[in-house]
Scaffold this active site. Structure first.
Site, mmCIF file in Angstrom:
data_model
loop_
_atom_site.group_PDB
_atom_site.id
_atom_site.type_symbol
_atom_site.label_atom_id
_atom_site.label_comp_id
_atom_site.label_asym_id
_atom_site.label_seq_id
_atom_site.Cartn_x
_atom_site.Cartn_y
_atom_site.Cartn_z
ATOM 1 N N HIS A 39 48.302 1.364 -24.188
ATOM 2 C CA HIS A 39 47.614 1.869 -25.380
ATOM 3 C C HIS A 39 46.877 0.770 -26.140
ATOM 4 O O HIS A 39 45.948 1.069 -26.889
ATOM 5 C CB HIS A 39 48.608 2.545 -26.332
ATOM 6 N N ASP A 80 50.446 9.446 -18.848
ATOM 7 C CA ASP A 80 50.947 9.642 -20.205
ATOM 8 C C ASP A 80 50.227 10.821 -20.851
ATOM 9 O O ASP A 80 49.102 11.163 -20.478
ATOM 10 C CB ASP A 80 50.688 8.360 -21.021
ATOM 11 N N HIS A 91 48.950 10.746 -23.688
ATOM 12 C CA HIS A 91 47.749 10.188 -24.322
ATOM 13 C C HIS A 91 46.920 9.472 -23.260
ATOM 14 O O HIS A 91 46.553 8.306 -23.394
ATOM 15 C CB HIS A 91 48.100 9.180 -25.406
HETATM 16 ZN ZN LIG Z 1 51.278 7.501 -25.056
#
Ligand SMILES: [Zn+2]
Length: 174
Positions: free
Chosen positions: A126, A163, A165
């Site tokens: 991320h 994931d 995201h």
């Molecule tokens: Zn994530």
């Protein structure tokens, strides 16, 4: 051919508090399952080296790496964002986590293993060029991909991010 299993004891010392969902217990749980399934003994064990600054600077701004290094607390936790914190071991653990990805690429490229599994923390997909995010300090995946592209001269690298995201952070580098 074998699978590399790359980790480092410092990855267990990075701890964002007992209530934090991303905890050292995650790595223990992974190892427990590999042992229970009888897979662990077939893995080629490796200790993660520290990523070098040159390897980190392929994807992160030098100022950002320096800010992280300088803000490591002597004790307790310092929050980099709402859900990403550092304890006294976090910077060293983050260097090992990114270094694991580099070593994994090197081992595969050398033909020493068929694939590599990095059992490391802090996680790393991320984080942006100059931004920690979502429990991630450095973008381990991007550091590994950049190493494959720039050091080993590969033309393309596929990143399969499953994931929820998906792609956040890592796509910052494309
Ligand atoms: Zn994530």
């Amino acid at each position: 051919m074998q699978t590399a299993y790359i980790n480092h004891p410092l990855c267990l010392k990075h701890d964002m508090g007992s209530n934090h969902p991303e905890s050292p217990l995650r790595l223990h749980a992974i190892e427990d399952q590999l042992i229970a399934a009888g897979i662990f003994d077939f893995l080629q064990q490796h200790q993660a080296p520290e990523a070098t600054l040159a390897q980190l600077h392929r994807v992160h701004e030098a100022d950002y790496v320096e800010i992280i290094a300088k803000n490591v607390p002597q004790q307790g936790l310092i929050y980099l964002d709402a859900d990403t914190a550092m304890n006294p071991f976090s910077y060293q653990a983050a260097l090992r986590a990114a270094g694991a990805a580099v070593l994994g690429v090197d081992l595969v490229m050398a033909g020493q293993v068929e694939n590599a599994f990095c059992s490391v923390r802090p996680p790393g997909h991320h984080a942006g060029r100059a931004q920690p995010m979502g429990f991630c300090i450095f973008n381990n995946v991007a550091v590994g991909a950049a190493h494959a592209l720039q050091h080993h001269g590969l033309q393309r690298v596929a990143i399969a991010d499953f994931d929820v995201h998906h792609g956040n952070g890592t796509e910052n580098f494309s």
